[in-house]
Structure formats: C-alpha cells, structure tokens
Design a protein around this motif. Structure first.
Motif, short mmCIF file in Angstrom:
data_model
loop_
_atom_site.label_atom_id
_atom_site.label_comp_id
_atom_site.label_asym_id
_atom_site.label_seq_id
_atom_site.Cartn_x
_atom_site.Cartn_y
_atom_site.Cartn_z
N TYR A 149 32.80 2.80 -18.16
CA TYR A 149 33.77 2.59 -18.85
C TYR A 149 34.98 3.33 -18.26
CZ TYR A 149 31.04 0.11 -22.39
OH TYR A 149 30.22 -0.59 -23.06
N TRP B 254 25.85 -0.83 -11.35
CA TRP B 254 25.43 0.23 -12.30
C TRP B 254 25.10 1.35 -11.53
CZ3 TRP B 254 21.99 -3.82 -15.54
CH2 TRP B 254 23.08 -4.43 -16.19
N SER C 237 25.47 -6.95 -10.63
CA SER C 237 25.55 -6.00 -11.97
C SER C 237 24.82 -4.80 -11.54
CB SER C 237 25.65 -6.82 -12.98
OG SER C 237 26.50 -7.80 -13.26
N THR D 133 24.50 -3.72 -22.37
CA THR D 133 25.70 -4.52 -21.78
C THR D 133 25.55 -5.80 -22.74
OG1 THR D 133 24.36 -5.17 -19.87
CG2 THR D 133 25.96 -3.45 -19.86
N ARG D 134 24.44 -6.35 -22.99
CA ARG D 134 24.29 -7.68 -23.72
C ARG D 134 23.99 -7.51 -25.18
NH1 ARG D 134 26.36 -11.11 -20.33
NH2 ARG D 134 25.35 -10.86 -18.21
#
Length: 1295
Positions: free
Chosen positions: A289, A247, A243, A266-267
């Motif tokens: 996105y 990014w 991840s 993100t969390r």
C-alpha cells in the motif's frame, strides 16, 4: 518559376511542393532553361527575383552548393540571366532596340491588328489548355497520393500481419480456453469464492485436502454435476502472474502458501484478519500500500480519529496486535453497516463520510488465537504463519548473502528483472488489446496501432531473450546456492523445534526475529574454510550449537534433555540416519499383555514389551534369545551402566536406535542416560555438557529492544549477576542509572516511569516479580516494544518472574517472552547441596546466639538436615510425597526461631513441643494429605530425640549426627561424612530411584511423542497416517466393545438384595455409563473423520488421546484413575466386564474378587463390613476391617469364604511381602511393585483389631497416590513402622 512564369504572372505558390510539380517533366524543364528568352524578362518577374532572391545574402552559389549541386546551378543560372538582361537592356539592347524599333515600327503597326486577333484566339485556346492542364495535374496529384496511400496501407498491412502472426497461436489457444471456460466459469468462480471465504485460516495441506478431496468431489457428485476446469488452481483465477510478480517484488515470501494468502487478501470483500506471528505479512502490506497505509496499534489513543480521516479519503488502515476480542467501536466497519445509500457510516457515536475505496486490515501476532464465531463470520481469517519451505528459502538467501554476496545480489536482480518483465509484458498486452478494442474503422489506417504492435513484439522478443538468458543464469546460481541449502534446512528445522517448546512449558516462547539474530551471530562466528563442503559443515554445526546454547539457557534442567533429544531425533530424521517408523516405535513402545516373566531379571511389563517387539522383523526372535541366553542378558541388565555395554549375540550389530528400543523395553530407568549417550554419539559431547555461560557473555546479545527475562527458582537470586555486571560497566543505584522496581500492588506507575525515563537517558531497569501484576502485563509488553524502537543504545530492561504453576495459569504475554532473552537459574540438586544451602541460611553468629549453645547447634544441624530431606524428597514423586509442597527457607528460619525460643525458656529440650510446632505448624502448614503429615511427623521423631545428644543417632545410614562444631566445621563435616546421593539418605529403598528414573523417562518419551510434527517433517503422508491410525484404533475399540448390562433383567435373577448384590448392580450401572460414553463418542468421532459431523473440541481431544494412546478425559471421568496406556486400560475394562459377567450369573460372590477391577473398591470393602455386621449384629460404626495376607494365589481358591472375601490384584511399593515369614520385608532390588498374595478381608469389632507389630499401610488406586487413596490395611511387620513410613510403603491396585 518566377523567371519562367508565362506572361510575367508570378505564381503565388512557390514552395517546394509547387516547385516539384513545376519540375516534374525534367526534359521540358531543361529545354525551357536552355531556350529561355533572356532578352525579354518580364518586369514583374525581374522585380520579384531581385527583391526576394538576389537581395537575399544566402542566395549565393557557393553557399547553396553545400546543400545541393543542382540547386547551386539553378542559383548561378538565375543570377547570370538577370545580369545579362540588365546589361542587355541597359547597353546594347537599347541601341539595337532603337534601330529595330524604328525599322519595324511600321511593319509592327501593320501587323498589330492581325496579331491582336491571333492573340485573342490564342489566348482563348491557352485558357482551354490551361484548364485541361490544371485538371490533368490535379488528377495526377490525386493518383500519386492514392499510390502513396496504397503503398502505405500495404506496408502497414504487412507489418500488422507480421506483428500479429506471433500472437496467432497464443490467441487461438486462449480463444479455445475461453470458450472452454464459458462452460466451467460458474463452477470455477464458485470454487474460488469458497477458497477466498473459507480456506484462509487453514494450513497448506488442509487447503489442498479441501479442494481435491472435499469440494471438487462434492461438486462433481451433484445432479447435475457442476462443471469445473481440470486441475483448476484458484490462485491463477484470482490473480495473474504479473500481480504475483509484483507481490514478490514488494517483499511477499515466495512460497505457495504466501501466494494463496495474498490472493485471498486482495480479493476478499470482507475485512481481512491476518494471523501473522512472524510479522512477515505486516512488512509486505507496508510495501503493497505504500505511504498511503495508515498503521495503528490495537487500542492506540486517537485511533478513531485516524480511521475517520481514512474513511473520508478512502485510504487503507492496518490495525496491528489485535487481541482475541476486537474493540466494539470497529463493529460498523466490520459489518459495513453504512447509511445514506452507502455514503456514510456511524463510527464512535457520530456519522462519518464513507469512501468505498476505504480498506480495513486487522493483524494479530497471536500464534493460535481463538476468535469468537461472530468475528470469524465478519472477517476473512488468513493464516500468514511462516511455513517450513518459506523459512528455508529465506534462510538460504541470508546464508548465501553472507557467504556469496555476489551470487545473492545477482539472484535478487534476476528475480526482480523477471518479475518486472512479466509485469511489462502484461501491461503491453493490455495496452495493445485496449487499442484493438477501441480502434474505429480500418486497422490499416492506424499507424500508431501498428507501431504499438511492433513495439510490443520487439519488446517481447527482448524480454523473452532476457528471460531465457536469466533462466540459464539462474540455474547456475541455484546450483551454487544449493551447496548452502543444508545450512538453511538445519536452521529451519531448529526454528520449528524451538517454536514447539511452548508445548512443554508456556514460558518457552521464541520469535523468528530473535531466532534470526542467533542465526546471523552463528554464521558470523563459524570457522572459515576454503573448501565449500567443509564451510557448509562448519556453518551447520555453528548454527546448531548456537541455537542449542541460546535455547538451553532458558530451559529448566528437567526439560533440557527433552529438547536436546527431540532436536537430535529430528536432525537425524532429516538426514535420513534413522527411520521414522523406528522412532515412532521407540516413543510408543507397545506392551503385550502377559501374566508373568519367564526370567527373573525382567519384570512383567518389560517382558510384555519384549514380546511386542518380537513380532517385528527387526526384532524377531528377541524373546527366544533372552530366554535362551538368560545369563548374558542378566549380566547386561544388572550392570551399572547397561547403556554403555554391547548387546549380547548378534544383537550387538543393531543400530543405535534399535539398541535404544531394546534398552527401553528392558531398562526404562536408564533411558535418560541412554539418550544422553545417543545424543553425544550423534551430535557431539559439547551438547551433553555445555558448561556454564557467564552472564557478561550473555549480556553481549542484548539490545534496547531485547530484554532479559529471568525465570526464577526457589533459593536463587540471578539479579545479583545483573547488579555485579552493572557495577563493572558503571551502572548502579548509587549512580542513579540503575532502577530496580519490585512489582506488586500500586507499583505499575513507578515501573512505567522508570522504563520511559531509562529509555531516554540510557539507564538500566530491573522489574522484579512481574507475575504479580497480571492486569498490567499487556501494557508492559506494549511499553517495552515502544521504548525499544528509538531508545538510547545503553538502555536495558531486566525482568524476573516465577514460572507458571501450570499451563492453564500462564499469564506472561507472548510478546514479552518472544522478544526477550530467557534465562533460568536453578540451585544444585541433591541432599549435599540442599544441606549446604540450608546451613548457608545461617552464620557463625547464629550458632552462638543461644545460651545453650551446644544443644542449639546440634538441633539446628538436625533441623537443617530435616529441611534438606523434606525438600529433596520431592524429586521421588508420589513415593516421596503424595502431593508436592512448597517448602522453603522461610519455614527453616521460622522453625529455627521457635527452636531458639524454646531452648531459652525451657530447662530441658521440649521434644514433643518442637516436633509438633515444626511438623504440624511450620512445615505441616503446607501439608494437606494426612499420610504426608504422618511422614513429616515420623521424620521429626527420628531426627529429634534424646539420642541426638548421646552420639548414637544416625541421621541416615552411614551419617551419624555431628558433634558440636562451628559453622565452617559443619560444612566440612557434610562434605567429608555425608554418603553419596542415594535414596537411603531419605529412608527410601533404592527401588525408589529406579521408579523415579522410570517415571522420568516415561514422561520424557510421552513429551517427545507429543512434540513430533504431525503434518510436516517426515512428509504429508505423516498427517494422513495419523488419521488412519486413529481410525484404526477407533474401529478396533468399537469391535471389541461389549454390550451394556440389562440391570432390570439382572435384578430379576435374585431375590436377595444384600450389600454384595447392590455393589454388583452398581458396578454394572457404572459400566453401562462407561460403555455408552465410549460407544457414543467413538461413533461421533468416526462420523467426524468421515466429514459427516463437525469436529468439536471434545472430539478433537478424543482424537488426540487415541493417537497418543492415552485414556480420553471424557472416559476417565466415568471410571477409576489409571496411569496405563489406552490399550492396557481398555484391556482392564474388558477384564472387568468378564468379572462382572461371572458375578451376575447367579450373584454369588466370586471366590476371589479382583479388587482392582471395581469402579468403587471402597463400596465393596464397606459391603464386607455391612454383611458381617448384620450377620453378627454388630454396630457398623464400631466395626473395623481385618486383613490377613495368605500364602496362596487366586487359582488356589475355588469358592469364597463364609465371612468376608478374598481379594487379589494388589501390589506393594516401597517394600515387599515375605510370604514364608508372613511379614513386610525389605524390597528386592529392581522388583519395584511385587504382587501381593490373596488377601483375606473380614470385619471384626474395632476393639478386637490387632494393631501390635503392624504397619498401617495406605491403599491407593495408582502410583500417583494422593487423590487415589482408598483406605488403609494393617499389615504385620517385624521392623518399626517408621521404617515403612519413611520408605513410602503402600499398596497399589494398578501399576
């Protein structure tokens, strides 16, 4: 198979599988071919062979041979057998068969019965054998299949074991880790959840402090302790490497802070609110996105409709440029106030369908926003401000891209490749684990699983080899890139330097985007060198000078030296050329309390600084050398430019920084020049004297999205340069492509129409005085940003505004300032320039318009000189004017009109009327202080009197009033006769300039100290040291703080409650208030530093004051004003307590009262009047204070006088007291504030107060004068009082 079919029964299954079984026994098959009864072929077999094989065109030996020689032989055998049989059957066999048939017919018939019987027996036996054969063949086939399956299973097993063998170690370790994590999972998740919830807004250093010094110790100290993974990294718990790699591929900066921010974003379950001044997060979110992200602007029209659509479809919405207050319509989204079991939400007054995949993201460009608590609770604040490390890496990439595009391209490709490899490895591993977990039955029967494993293994091997190769290549690339790192380091440092300039003035705002543009222009213009080292040096110098030029032209003259010095210090610090400790010593310069100086050429303050330096190793023995070699040090310090001289003795070997420290201690007034020399030696002369840049050159840096922002100064119109350049480039109001709008009430719509039209048509727009439309500035910022995106290339906007009166009154939006090219234009300073500017207000026609031309000219020139004097006198600070007044050319022109009218209507010059109208109304209308009003009157009385026409009046020493001249003659007279700039031109003593320069340098060093980075730059230890320093100061103050006075017990000591006793009691009560405040605030701050109390804004302000050695505002409100440092001020408080201790012993008036140590000197002076008035029964309102200056010091008195009081602690500024003559006298050069002897203060009837040959001298608490006024004393003088009024002579209680 057909020809050899028994009894002509052609088998149905004639495929390869059946053929392979038929030919299974090769020997039998060959024997059958050899012994084939070619003379007796069954018709069925023959028919099938002819129809299905011989009639087939491809059934030819030469064709079949291309595929198989064996098959070609069988093909030829078949064809020949059939041909033989045909021949046999049709020719010879028929004749032979006929004879044989006839001969054997009888025997055959006889045997027919026996054969038939045998045939029946054989047929039965054949059927049994056939059944056995079929069972044997089936068993054989089953065994062959089982062998094949077993062989396949063994092969798959071997492949599976081989494939999993490489994962054994890693999975075993992972198993152990997972088992260990079972014990710490709760604690780890708790810590990660806290990190997501609370750490987003903090800096990198403070996040680490929270984790390592606060949260982890707290969880470990609980009973029972919460188990945690050793060395837990929340980011690795919140996101995996794949991840993070994704990014980075999407544009996330590679620094640690950005990784943490992305993990939090993100969390987070709450709505993220991103603080992103440089808009790096905004760019990353667009890539994260993709096209599905809906991007809106705060308060954009129709944004609610877009949000409704996104709610239904479950898309993400990014709202940019959010202000400190969010639109209330978003509240249901922030609180997730859903209804109908989470399937709908109320938005904008109506019910909307709610998709759980919907994501709302808020974004602000504000650098330091103050969001309300409820918004902070509803959102997750994330600080995406660019870090020094992250910016350095970005700039390094840009430099290498410019210098070595091949390296940077390869670096980028390798980075993307490694990220893709990590992502692919993660995906393969997940797919493999999913198949393993979803597999049913035995793994050994799943060939696809084994193939997937082998593919994963082979891919992983390839990837690992690529990674290893990439790492080696990357090391080589990094080594080559590191050669250019000094350029990136210098650029990152410079950005953070100019970024902090808003601390000096809120108008100094700079964005990363504009800085990047300057950076790229600099590296493009840098001189080329073949040698890399020389090229790097060239790039570094080009970037430094370009940033200096870009920044300096937007700074006021008074702030340019501050910026330049700060930049030089930080550059030298980064290069290791100076020590941080020495820089801190220079900026703070401790001063030891001393009673006097042993050498006459040093003040008490300077000697105290030398004594404080002498305790340090680098300056040990300085005080003894100054005393022992006084002549050498005197020669140095009394030279015209001591900063250019070498220090005496071995001190000449000291470093430039150490020389600055010594010079600041001895000659603080020369520090502005010393710092210029220091910068010139460190960076080069071009930084000190940059010269003027033509506006046409500056215009080349503008663009449709980069406006020009003029920060106005009185008497300067920079927009003339715009109009002149416009004419040259074909833009003017006459041609209709230059629009000028002077903003004010009702001009907003006109300005908006002009901007929108110009953006489309490529015109220029000038918006003047934008500070007058404060309510419209936010809309203007959005308008400029919107029109600058897709505007015509020729489109330009020029803005002008006055600077903010104070930081609290700043109104220009940050977005406008950051995205504009700021320019300041200040008029020349000095009396010569100001006098020329005043004369330029008029013309030769003005001089000739009055009928009394000669008198008018002389008076007009004197009036211009008066205007120049009162305007330029402001630079001397409080000694010039108690308060700063906005004198302007309008006052001069109106006063000229008054002068003209009075000369036209009066036969004689009405001196008094003119002095009153000009001094009390025209210029006096600005003046609010009575002593400044007296100064203004005195100027006019000195400049406007009959001597002006007699040729006997000197406007200033060495500058007589001019004769009757024309307009050009007056300008020439000023250039030829006006003396060089010095304080005497204004009636001030030369010490006034020394005081002005000292104050300027103190202010400069104070600003430099506040600009020093506290949590970066020197290192993380700097922030820790600052906190420890505050704690050390705090504990020292608490230790020395005296106890409060028990006022009740004090009052019991005496029955007399006279004026002096009341003053003493009031002083004790006020001291109690101060001690209580100090005790309470310091105790609370100590608890806050320990983490036991939350830090409020007041405590934060207190901490900053202690760190910068300033008196906290909460303390100064309870005591008298002071310009001293905290240490000096606290020393005065302790001395004040000792004075009160002595006074409260028996409430007998001290022999000599320390007037400076009283909270309210006015009360004590009033008490003197009250006690004497009561004693002599005089009316208090007809009583005045009489002050006699004695020839003694405090130690010469052992008891108080019978009437009145002796006071000490006063200092004279602007003059001195001649003890032998007992009158005011001219000040001694460089003795700025000589101490006064003891003053005897008593009360007399006001009609007995001697006023002849006296100067009414105002008494102030500090050098700031103005609001610190106490009262006035009449002091004896042999000179006219006007001399001391113009000299700004005053008494001070504190210096």
């Amino acid at each position: 198979m057909v020809l050899l079919a028994p009894c002509g029964r052609v088998p149905r299954e004639r495929g390869w599988k059946a053929a392979r079984v038929f030919m299974g026994k090769v020997d039998d098959f060959l024997q059958a071919l050899v012994g084939y009864d070619k003379e007796h072929i069954p018709d069925q077999c023959l028919t099938v062979v002819k129809q299905e094989y011989l009639n087939n065109p491809g059934f030819q030996p030469h064709l079949v041979r291309t595929k198989s020689y064996a098959a070609a032989g069988l093909c030829a055998w078949t064809i020949n057998i059939v041909r033989y049989y045909e021949v046999y059957c049709e020719v010879a066999p028929k004749r032979q068969a006929l004879s044989q048939a006839n001969a054997e017919l009888d025997s055959a018939t006889a045997k027919l019965l026996s054969v038939r019987k045998k045939l029946d027996d054989l047929d039965g036996h054949l059927q049994n054998l056939t059944a056995q054969f079929e069972r044997a063949a089936a068993e054989k086939l089953r065994c062959q299949e089982e062998v094949t399956r077993t062989r396949t299973t063994i092969e798959l097993a071997n492949r599976l074991v081989g494939g999993l063998q490489c994962e054994n170690v890693r999975w075993s370790e992972a198993e152990l880790e997972l088992k260990a994590q079972q014990k710490t999972l709760v604690g780890d998740v708790l810590l990660a959840a806290a990190f997501v919830s609370y750490a987003g807004y903090f800096s990198q250093h403070y996040r680490r402090q929270l984790l390592e010094l606060s949260w982890k110790p707290f969880l470990g100290q609980l009973s029972p302790p919460v188990p945690l993974t050793e060395g837990l990294d929340p980011v690795l718990l919140l996101a995996d490497q794949a991840s993070v790699a994704a990014w980075h591929n999407q544009g996330l900066p590679a620094d640690r802070l950005s990784m943490e921010n992305a993990a939090i974003l993100t969390r987070s379950q709450r709505c993220p609110l991103l603080v992103d001044p440089q808009q790096q997060a905004s760019k990353w979110l667009r890539n994260l996105y993709g096209p599905g992200l809906r991007v809106l602007q705060h308060r954009q029209n129709g944004c609610v409709d877009v949000i409704e659509e996104a709610l239904v479809s479950g898309e993400a919405v990014l709202i940019e440029n959010v202000e400190e207050r969010v639109d209330p319509v978003l509240q249901p989204l922030l609180t997730r106030n859903t209804t109908n079991r989470g399937r709908s939400i109320r938005l904008g007054g109506k019910q909307c369908e709610y998709n759980s995949s919907f994501r709302l993201l808020l974004h602000t460009k504000l650098a330091n926003p103050h969001f309300p608590p409820e918004l902070q609770a509803q959102t997750t604040l994330i600080n995406f401000s660019v870090t020094r490390v992250g910016l350095e890496e970005q700039l390094l990439g840009q430099v290498v891209t410019h210098e070595r595009p091949d390296l940077e391209r390869l670096k980028l490709e390798l980075s993307v490749q490694q990220n893709v490899c990590q992502i692919e490895l993660k995906q393969l591993e997940e797919e493999l684990l999913n198949r393993l977990s979803a597999a049913e039955g035995s793994f050994l029967r799943d060939a696809a699983l084994v193939e997937q494993l082998e593919h994963t293994k082979s891919t992983a091997t390839v990837i690992h080899s690529k990674v290893a190769e990439a790492r080696e290549t990357e090391l080589k690339i990094d080594a080559a890139r590191e050669l250019y790192r000094p350029v990136a380091q210098r650029a990152a440092l410079l950005y953070y330097i100019i970024k902090d300039l808003h601390c000096i003035n809120p108008m100094y705002q700079y964005s990363l985007q504009s800085f990047s543009a300057v950076f790229h222009r600099a590296i493009n213009r840098a001189p080329l060198h073949e040698d890399v080292t020389a090229r790097v040096h060239s790039l570094t110098e080009a970037v430094t000078y370009s940033v200096f030029q870009y920044t300096s032209r937007g700074l006021f003259q008074r702030d340019r030296l501050t910026f330049l010095t700060h930049a030089a210090f930080q550059i030298l610090l980064m290069d290791g050329s100076i020590e941080a400790e020495e820089l801190d010593l220079l900026l703070r310069l401790p001063v030891e309390g001393t009673s006097g100086s042993p050498v006459s050429f040093l003040s008490t303050q300077a000697w105290g600084a030398i004594r404080a330096l002498s305790v340090l190793e680098a300056f040990r023995g300085l005080d003894h050398d100054v005393e022992g070699s006084a002549k050498r040090w005197r020669k140095l310090l009394e030279s015209e430019c001591p900063e250019r001289q070498r220090l005496p003795l071995d001190w000449k070997k000291k470093s430039p920084m150490q020389k600055l420290i010594i010079l600041r201690a001895m000659r603080p007034d020369r520090m502005s020049y010393a710092l210029r020399n220091f910068v010139e030696e460190s960076l080069g002369s071009r930084y000190v004297d940059p010269g003027k840049v033509e506006f046409e050159k500056i215009f080349e840096e503008t663009s449709p999205s980069t406006t020009v922002f003029f920060i106005l100064s009185p008497g300067v119109n920079p927009l003339r340069d715009v109009e002149a350049l416009g004419l040259k480039l074909g833009f003017s109001t006459e041609q209709g492509n230059l629009h000028s709008v002077s903003l004010g009430q009702g001009q907003e719509n006109a300005a908006q129409r002009a901007v929108e039209s110009a953006a489309v048509r490529g015109h220029w727009v000038i918006l003047q005085n934008v500070h007058l439309v404060e309510h419209w500035l936010g809309r203007l910022g959005d308008l400029l940003e919107l029109t600058g995106r897709d505007a015509d290339p020729q489109y330009r906007v020029f803005l002008s505004s006055q600077p903010d009166p104070s930081p609290d009154q700043h109104i220009i939006p940050r977005a406008i300032l950051e995205n504009s090219l700021k320019l300041t234009s200040e008029p020349p300073t000095g009396l010569n320039a100001s006098l020329h500017a005043a004369l330029n207000t008029f013309s030769q026609d003005t001089l000739e318009e009055c009928s009394r031309e000669q008198e008018f000219r002389v008076l007009l020139f004197s009036l211009c000189y008066f205007h120049a004097c009162v305007s330029e006198r402001r630079k001397f600070g409080p000694q010039g004017w108690n308060r700063c007044y906005p004198f302007n050319t309008g006052d001069l022109t109106i006063s000229t009109s008054v002068l003209y009218n009075h000369l036209e209507t009066h036969s004689k010059v009405p001196w008094e009327d003119l002095c009153y109208l000009v001094g009390e109304i025209m210029y006096g209308g600005h003046i609010t202080d009575e002593w400044d009003r007296r100064l203004c009157r005195t100027y006019l009385q000195e400049l406007f009197n009959p001597k002006l026409f007699e040729g006997e009046l000197f406007l200033c020493p060495g500058f007589p009033a001019p004769p009757d001249l024309d307009y050009t003659g007056y300008h020439s007279y000023v250039d030829e006769r006006l003396p060089a700039e010095n304080p005497s031109l204004y009636g001030l003593h030369p010490n006034a300039e020394i005081e002005f320069m000292t104050t300027t340098s103190d202010s400069l060093f104070r600003t430099l100290l506040e600009l020093q980075p506290r949590d970066s730059g020197v290192g993380e230890e700097a922030a820790q040291t600052s906190e420890e320093k505050v704690k050390g100061v705090l504990e020292e103050l608490l230790e020395k703080l005296p106890e409060e006075y028990n006022v009740t017990e004090l009052l019991v000591k005496t029955d007399r409650h006279g004026p002096y006793v009341l003053v003493c009691v009031q002083e004790c009560e006020r001291m109690n208030l101060l001690i209580t405040e100090i005790q309470t605030s310091l105790t609370e701050l100590l608890l806050a530093l320990k983490g036991e109390l939350s830090v409020s804004p007041d405590l934060e302000a207190l901490q900053m004051a202690l760190f910068y050695d300033r008196v906290p505002e909460s303390w100064s409100r309870l005591t008298f004003p002071s310009t001293k440092t905290l240490a000096q001020w606290f020393g005065d408080v302790l001395s004040q307590c000792r004075e009160l201790d002595t006074w409260t012993q028996d409430f007998v008036l001290p022999s000599v009262v320390w007037l400076s140590g009283l909270f309210s000197p006015q009360s004590f002076l009033t008490a003197i009047m009250q006690s004497i008035a009561r004693k002599n029964k005089w009316p208090l309102d007809r009583t005045a204070l009489c002050v006699d200056v004695t020839k003694k010091t405090k130690d010469d008195y052992g008891h108080p006088p019978r009437e009145g009081a002796y006071i000490h602690g006063l200092y004279m500024e602007g003059a001195r007291w001649d003890i032998s003559a007992g009158v005011l006298a001219e000040a001694v050069l460089k003795d700025l504030t000589p101490a006064m002897p003891v003053l005897y203060v008593r009360a007399v009837p006001d009609d007995q107060l001697e006023l002849k040959n006296t100067y009414e001298c105002p008494v102030y608490r500090t050098k700031l004068r103005g609001p610190t006024y106490i009262r006035s004393f009449h002091l004896k003088t042999r000179h006219p009082p006007a001399k001391w009024v113009l000299a700004g002579a005053a008494l001070l209680l504190s210096v």
